[in-house]
Structure formats: C-alpha cells, structure tokens
Design a protein around this motif. Sequence first.
Motif, PDB file in Angstrom:
ATOM      1  N   TRP A  89      -7.046  -1.361   9.612  1.00  0.00           N
ATOM      2  CA  TRP A  89      -7.503  -1.739   8.279  1.00  0.00           C
ATOM      3  C   TRP A  89      -6.293  -1.799   7.359  1.00  0.00           C
ATOM      4  O   TRP A  89      -5.206  -1.351   7.681  1.00  0.00           O
ATOM      5  CB  TRP A  89      -8.542  -0.759   7.741  1.00  0.00           C
ATOM      6  N   GLY A  90      -6.490  -2.380   6.179  1.00  0.00           N
ATOM      7  CA  GLY A  90      -5.427  -2.468   5.187  1.00  0.00           C
ATOM      8  C   GLY A  90      -4.791  -3.848   5.140  1.00  0.00           C
ATOM      9  O   GLY A  90      -4.944  -4.659   6.057  1.00  0.00           O
ATOM     10  N   ARG A  91      -4.063  -4.098   4.062  1.00  0.00           N
ATOM     11  CA  ARG A  91      -3.488  -5.424   3.849  1.00  0.00           C
ATOM     12  C   ARG A  91      -2.501  -5.808   4.935  1.00  0.00           C
ATOM     13  O   ARG A  91      -2.504  -6.942   5.422  1.00  0.00           O
ATOM     14  CB  ARG A  91      -2.800  -5.490   2.481  1.00  0.00           C
ATOM     15  N   ALA A  92      -1.614  -4.882   5.319  1.00  0.00           N
ATOM     16  CA  ALA A  92      -0.628  -5.204   6.352  1.00  0.00           C
ATOM     17  C   ALA A  92      -1.317  -5.585   7.653  1.00  0.00           C
ATOM     18  O   ALA A  92      -0.936  -6.565   8.316  1.00  0.00           O
ATOM     19  CB  ALA A  92       0.310  -4.020   6.574  1.00  0.00           C
ATOM     20  N   ASP A 220       0.904  -0.027  10.254  1.00  0.00           N
ATOM     21  CA  ASP A 220       0.579   1.366   9.937  1.00  0.00           C
ATOM     22  C   ASP A 220       0.727   1.666   8.446  1.00  0.00           C
ATOM     23  O   ASP A 220       0.294   2.727   7.983  1.00  0.00           O
ATOM     24  CB  ASP A 220       1.476   2.318  10.728  1.00  0.00           C
ATOM     25  N   LEU A 221       1.350   0.771   7.700  1.00  0.00           N
ATOM     26  CA  LEU A 221       1.550   0.999   6.275  1.00  0.00           C
ATOM     27  C   LEU A 221       0.295   0.637   5.491  1.00  0.00           C
ATOM     28  O   LEU A 221      -0.345  -0.386   5.760  1.00  0.00           O
ATOM     29  CB  LEU A 221       2.730   0.174   5.761  1.00  0.00           C
ATOM     30  N   ARG A 222      -0.020   1.429   4.499  1.00  0.00           N
ATOM     31  CA  ARG A 222      -1.177   1.167   3.639  1.00  0.00           C
ATOM     32  C   ARG A 222      -0.747   0.574   2.298  1.00  0.00           C
ATOM     33  O   ARG A 222      -1.518  -0.103   1.640  1.00  0.00           O
ATOM     34  CB  ARG A 222      -1.961   2.459   3.386  1.00  0.00           C
ATOM     35  N   LEU A 223       0.454   0.867   1.876  1.00  0.00           N
ATOM     36  CA  LEU A 223       1.053   0.299   0.674  1.00  0.00           C
ATOM     37  C   LEU A 223       2.517  -0.001   0.989  1.00  0.00           C
ATOM     38  O   LEU A 223       3.079   0.526   1.955  1.00  0.00           O
ATOM     39  CB  LEU A 223       0.968   1.269  -0.508  1.00  0.00           C
ATOM     40  N   GLY A 224       3.154  -0.824   0.165  1.00  0.00           N
ATOM     41  CA  GLY A 224       4.586  -1.086   0.338  1.00  0.00           C
ATOM     42  C   GLY A 224       4.935  -1.965   1.513  1.00  0.00           C
ATOM     43  O   GLY A 224       6.102  -2.119   1.852  1.00  0.00           O
ATOM     44  N   GLU A 225       3.900  -2.567   2.149  1.00  0.00           N
ATOM     45  CA  GLU A 225       4.169  -3.357   3.352  1.00  0.00           C
ATOM     46  C   GLU A 225       4.972  -4.613   3.058  1.00  0.00           C
ATOM     47  O   GLU A 225       5.703  -5.114   3.924  1.00  0.00           O
ATOM     48  CB  GLU A 225       2.844  -3.730   4.031  1.00  0.00           C
ATOM     49  N   ASP A 226       4.884  -5.141   1.824  1.00  0.00           N
ATOM     50  CA  ASP A 226       5.632  -6.352   1.507  1.00  0.00           C
ATOM     51  C   ASP A 226       7.127  -6.078   1.426  1.00  0.00           C
ATOM     52  O   ASP A 226       7.944  -6.871   1.932  1.00  0.00           O
ATOM     53  CB  ASP A 226       5.123  -6.979   0.203  1.00  0.00           C
ATOM     54  N   ILE A 227       7.524  -4.947   0.828  1.00  0.00           N
ATOM     55  CA  ILE A 227       8.940  -4.589   0.778  1.00  0.00           C
ATOM     56  C   ILE A 227       9.458  -4.269   2.176  1.00  0.00           C
ATOM     57  O   ILE A 227      10.576  -4.637   2.543  1.00  0.00           O
ATOM     58  CB  ILE A 227       9.171  -3.398  -0.162  1.00  0.00           C
ATOM     59  N   ALA A 228       8.635  -3.577   2.975  1.00  0.00           N
ATOM     60  CA  ALA A 228       9.042  -3.268   4.351  1.00  0.00           C
ATOM     61  C   ALA A 228       9.255  -4.542   5.159  1.00  0.00           C
ATOM     62  O   ALA A 228      10.211  -4.658   5.931  1.00  0.00           O
ATOM     63  CB  ALA A 228       7.995  -2.378   5.020  1.00  0.00           C
ATOM     64  N   ASN A 267       5.102   5.348  -1.775  1.00  0.00           N
ATOM     65  CA  ASN A 267       5.790   4.384  -0.908  1.00  0.00           C
ATOM     66  C   ASN A 267       7.156   4.855  -0.440  1.00  0.00           C
ATOM     67  O   ASN A 267       7.573   4.548   0.688  1.00  0.00           O
ATOM     68  CB  ASN A 267       5.961   3.053  -1.639  1.00  0.00           C
ATOM     69  N   ASP A 268       7.872   5.555  -1.298  1.00  0.00           N
ATOM     70  CA  ASP A 268       9.290   5.830  -1.023  1.00  0.00           C
ATOM     71  C   ASP A 268       9.538   6.501   0.325  1.00  0.00           C
ATOM     72  O   ASP A 268      10.425   6.077   1.074  1.00  0.00           O
ATOM     73  CB  ASP A 268       9.896   6.658  -2.157  1.00  0.00           C
ATOM     74  N   PRO A 269       8.819   7.558   0.711  1.00  0.00           N
ATOM     75  CA  PRO A 269       9.113   8.166   2.012  1.00  0.00           C
ATOM     76  C   PRO A 269       8.804   7.252   3.192  1.00  0.00           C
ATOM     77  O   PRO A 269       9.512   7.291   4.210  1.00  0.00           O
ATOM     78  CB  PRO A 269       8.234   9.425   2.032  1.00  0.00           C
ATOM     79  N   PHE A 270       7.777   6.404   3.067  1.00  0.00           N
ATOM     80  CA  PHE A 270       7.474   5.465   4.145  1.00  0.00           C
ATOM     81  C   PHE A 270       8.569   4.417   4.278  1.00  0.00           C
ATOM     82  O   PHE A 270       9.005   4.086   5.390  1.00  0.00           O
ATOM     83  CB  PHE A 270       6.123   4.789   3.888  1.00  0.00           C
ATOM     84  N   GLU A 273      11.898   5.845   5.678  1.00  0.00           N
ATOM     85  CA  GLU A 273      11.873   6.081   7.115  1.00  0.00           C
ATOM     86  C   GLU A 273      12.082   4.803   7.907  1.00  0.00           C
ATOM     87  O   GLU A 273      12.725   4.811   8.968  1.00  0.00           O
ATOM     88  CB  GLU A 273      10.537   6.714   7.504  1.00  0.00           C
ATOM     89  N   ARG A 274      11.579   3.681   7.380  1.00  0.00           N
ATOM     90  CA  ARG A 274      11.541   2.445   8.159  1.00  0.00           C
ATOM     91  C   ARG A 274      12.638   1.447   7.818  1.00  0.00           C
ATOM     92  O   ARG A 274      12.958   0.593   8.655  1.00  0.00           O
ATOM     93  CB  ARG A 274      10.175   1.762   7.945  1.00  0.00           C
TER      94      ARG A 274
END
Length: 493
Positions: A89-92, A220-228, A267-270, A273-274
């Motif tokens: 689930w989630g946008r990513a 696996d990301l729920r937020l911040g997936e666009d920057i990742a 978002n910052d720790p996720f 890490e990546r």
Amino acid sequence: MTQPRIRRNEWQVLVAPALGSWTPTLSVSVVVPAYDAGRLLPTVLAGLAAQTYPDHLLEVVVVDDGPGALVLPDVRPENTRLVRPRQGWGRANACHAGALAADGDVLHWLDADMLVERHEVEAQARWHHLLDHVVVLGDKWFVDPGPVLALTPQHVYDAVGRDGLDELFGDREPHAWVEEVYDRTDRLRLAGWNALRTHTGATASVGAGLYRESGGLDVDLRLGEDIALGSRLAHQGAVFVPDAEARSWHLGRTHVMERRDRVNAYNDPFLAERAPSLRAKRHPGRTYRTPYLEVVLDAHGHAADAVTAAVDAVLASTLHDLAVTLVGPWSTLHDDRDDVLGDAAYDVRVVHTTYADEPRARLVEAAPTTPSDAAFRLVLPGPHVAPRPPALEKALLHLEHTHEGLRLVELDDGTQVRIERTAAVNRARRLVAPGEHLDDVVHEVAGARTMPAKRAGFGPSADVRPRHYPRTGGPPVDGEEAWARIRKTFDAR
C-alpha cells in the motif's frame, strides 16, 4: 538518438521544440496513484482527456490504492486502464505497480489531485525525445479545488481545451521551497549533482528504461518516496529539467505545506538510510545501509601487515561514513588440518579474520566492475598507500564544492589513487563511444583533476596507520602523574 553530453546539470544546451511545432514518436504512460480519489479523479482525467499529445501515443494507468473500489468516469483519455497493486500500500507502491503495468517509453507520474493544462504531457515528453536520461519536473500552483469541483467533467474538459483554467482560480500559491531553489540555482542549471532535491513526484516524468535501471521506487517508503527516487535517478546520471510550460494545478494543499516540520522529521531517517547523496541528513559517526564512500583495495598477493595497515588507516579516517571493499581469495580458506604458521594461505587467513566481522568491510572475491552503490568510490592501487585521517573527508568535501567527477592522486611510484563520483561515471558510461576512454567522458560531463599525493593527504600506509590504543595497567599512580603520562602518549602521536 545521438545523446548530447550535458555537463553536470547545465540543461540549457538542450533545445526543446516549441509546443505544437513538432511530431512526437515516444509513447507516454501517465501513472496516476489513486487513494481515496473518487472526488477528484473525474476532474483529473477530464484534464488528461484534453491533452494535445497524440491519442495513439498516450495511455493513462490509474492505480487503485483503495480504500473502496474505483470506477473510471466517462470523460477520460481513450486509452485509460485501471489496475490494482498485487500487494502493499502507499503512493510508492502504487506508482511502482503502475510503472510495471505501463507500456509507454516515458513514465509520467501525476497525482490524483493534479489538474493539468492541455499542453502538459507534450511539454514533458519533448525533453525525452532529446535525451534518454532526463527527468522532467512540471510546474504547479496550489489552489482551492472548489471552482472545478463545481463543474461537470465535460465542462472541465472544455475549460482545459480552451486554456480557460487560469480564469477559474483566484488565489493561488506557488510551490514556495521549490521556487526558492530554482531562483538560487538559475532553475537548476547551477545545481550540479544536487538538482535531485527538487524531484517532487506529483508531476514529473522519466524514461521507462532509466526508471528500471535506477531500481525504481522504494515500495517500503510511506512518505518521501519522490526524493528517494530522485536520488536513485541522480545516481544513474540523470539530468533534471524544470519546465515552466508543463503547467498544472494542485487541487488543495499538501501534507508538507500543512505539517512540514513533522513530515521532515519523519522522512529524514528513511532518506538518510537510503540516499547517500543526501549527506546533510546524515549524522557524523553513524553507519548507514549504503555508505557515502566505498574504498576498494585488492589484497591478492600482499602481506597481511601491509593490507591491514592500509585498511586500518581508511577505517580511522575522520570520515566515518564509508565501507571498504576488500578483494581477495577468501573462498580458498579451509578448516582442514594444516601447518598453521606455514600455511600458504597465512596472509589471506589473517586478513580475513581481521575484517570478517568488521561492519564497514565487505570481503569479495573479484574487483567490482560496475559503478558503486555509494555516492563516491575510491580505488587504492595497492596497500602501500593510505590516506591520512582527514584526507578522505577533505577530498570529498572539495569534490562536493567543485562538482567534479574524478580525482586522480599521483604517487611517487607512478601509480594513482582514483576517486570517482558515481553519478558522473554512470552518465559517462551511457555516453562513451567505442574506442573512447571513459575518463575523458567523465571529464567532459563533470570535470576531473589530478594532484600530488602529499597535497591530497596520502602517504605510505606504514606511516599513516593508526597506532594501537596505549597500554594501561601497572601499579597505581597519583592523578597528576597519570595526566602527565597521558599527555606524553598523545604528544607522541
């Protein structure tokens, strides 16, 4: 397609055709992740139905992410499909599922609260006809959705077709922090390898091939997936182009606008890490899943004391965020009865034992032939040379400031230490011609520099290697004598 060689992110050398003046050939898949989208989706699809991009080259993949089952409205592009993720689930997750289902040469992300102008897809797609490693960032205003929600989808379609959306919206808010970055960097032309930071996924596009090569979205990301994702694309050498004519209207405000501090804190720790390229989100002394710097050393045929001297010097660097890839015949080691001190694999065993449980060491059998997963890779020519404690941190800080892609450190014996920016190497690999040297292309797209070992902070590993911790124990002494001994120990260093 003949690929232009873009230096860093100086995308102004690309000359995009004027809207309506060219003939597209690439197919575009607009991927719309749709969560709780029943209210806005008819409006969004009506805008997409009015696009100037040829119908036979355009498909829309709506990804139903719940909570209830979506039904496609009547006013929609001719080739519109509804898919559902098999899991997650989630946008990513939804965007990735849409990418896997899409057939287009270009993937165009469009959130289910984005109403686009009629030239939006055409404006995005024209850049992909020029360069296969471009990422296009659309332009948007944030508005109250009320005026368009009061219209039928057919009326929205008509308004988009006559360029009438501008007159519908009164108060509008720009994407403030993105515009600030654009102003500071001449619309990313001066952003260099940091242009990825404005990659917001609400309206952006990428070649399907580049998306696959990058590894795609981290589901696996729920937020911040666009920057990742932006970081992964940048790692592959992407050029980021903001297009002010790829216009859209964001129907409502975002989570970031409403709760920016809380979103960033989450978002910052996720991201730290990546995404090794987002080093500002990392903390000194920490070890991360993907290191900022990879150091490669081939231990084949070298004495154990020489190898450990070089590796220990690297691990004692003031730059902690690194990993050592140590190449050697580790699989030849065995537990059969043998002459322990006369074993032919004596040096291999000592080195293996020394670093087998070191969390920042990777023991591999063969030297890597593909670009690093780290932001930078440093290759030592042998264990006879090593960096002094501040050398690595200073070298990478200099590379970050200059945006150069390659640093060659010349040693007295004629060998070289190589420091490569992975993004620049990946871009150069896409562009290098048969018979052309890769380093020449890296120099062309990023810049390169050579400097002597002494200036760069490298020296003989035996001299650079950190000493063992000082001995303690013995009979007790008073406090002043203890401090005197400590000062003497550290002064000797």
